[in-house]
Design an enzyme around this catalytic site. Sequence first.
Site, short mmCIF file in Angstrom:
data_model
loop_
_atom_site.label_atom_id
_atom_site.label_comp_id
_atom_site.label_asym_id
_atom_site.label_seq_id
_atom_site.Cartn_x
_atom_site.Cartn_y
_atom_site.Cartn_z
CB CYS A 262 -0.84 -0.10 1.19
SG CYS A 262 -0.23 -0.20 2.88
CG ASN A 263 1.44 5.97 0.52
OD1 ASN A 263 2.55 6.02 0.42
ND2 ASN A 263 0.61 7.31 0.57
#
Length: 210
Positions: free
Chosen positions: A123-124
């Site tokens: 994800c980020n």
Amino acid sequence: MLTAAPVKLTEEQLREVVQGPTEVEWRYEMRRDCQEIIPGLLLGPFQVSKSLEALQQLGVTHIVCIRDSMEAFSVRPRFPDNFIYMTLDVQDNEEQNLIRLFPKAKLFIDEALRAGGRVLVHCNGGISLSPAFVVMYVMQYYQMTWEDALHTVQNRRYCISPNGGFLTQIKEYESIYKAGIQVASNPTRVVSTSRRKRNDEDDDEPEDGR
């Protein structure tokens, strides 16, 4: 359709898997890298997915890109000609239903591993959102409890911290996947129970309703 077969562990093997590699000393900067959680499955931040050279050195073939919709302009597949991607737009908040989205991600990972591939899930930041998916995957892969699955992932990527809502769903998923195993191992029993229930309901109908 091909899937990666679950691994049933002995108690000793389970302890070793949960404990993870003891020779690795975690350092703060390692959160910027990815870690291999189970053979062929890596977990990390978006930063890792931006380096073609790093991905190729890791032997990555498939990438699960999990992002909040507001991050779509930056967190996106960078090398579609080099890797097979799955992109999931997910709200990174406690109300987001991950259990509904997980089967699609699991199938993608299953098929990649069965084909001999190596999968990066990111994800980020690789702290809450993507780790929640990986914990559920590890739980079902090893057929372990949610606590053991969480510790298995944490002992390889120490910085993970799924938010409270995700953690609740991780706990719920344990009973869901175990129920699925039970149904798969006793399909005739499920069918016969369902048929018997319908027959009982038919017997309860009033005479003038038949």
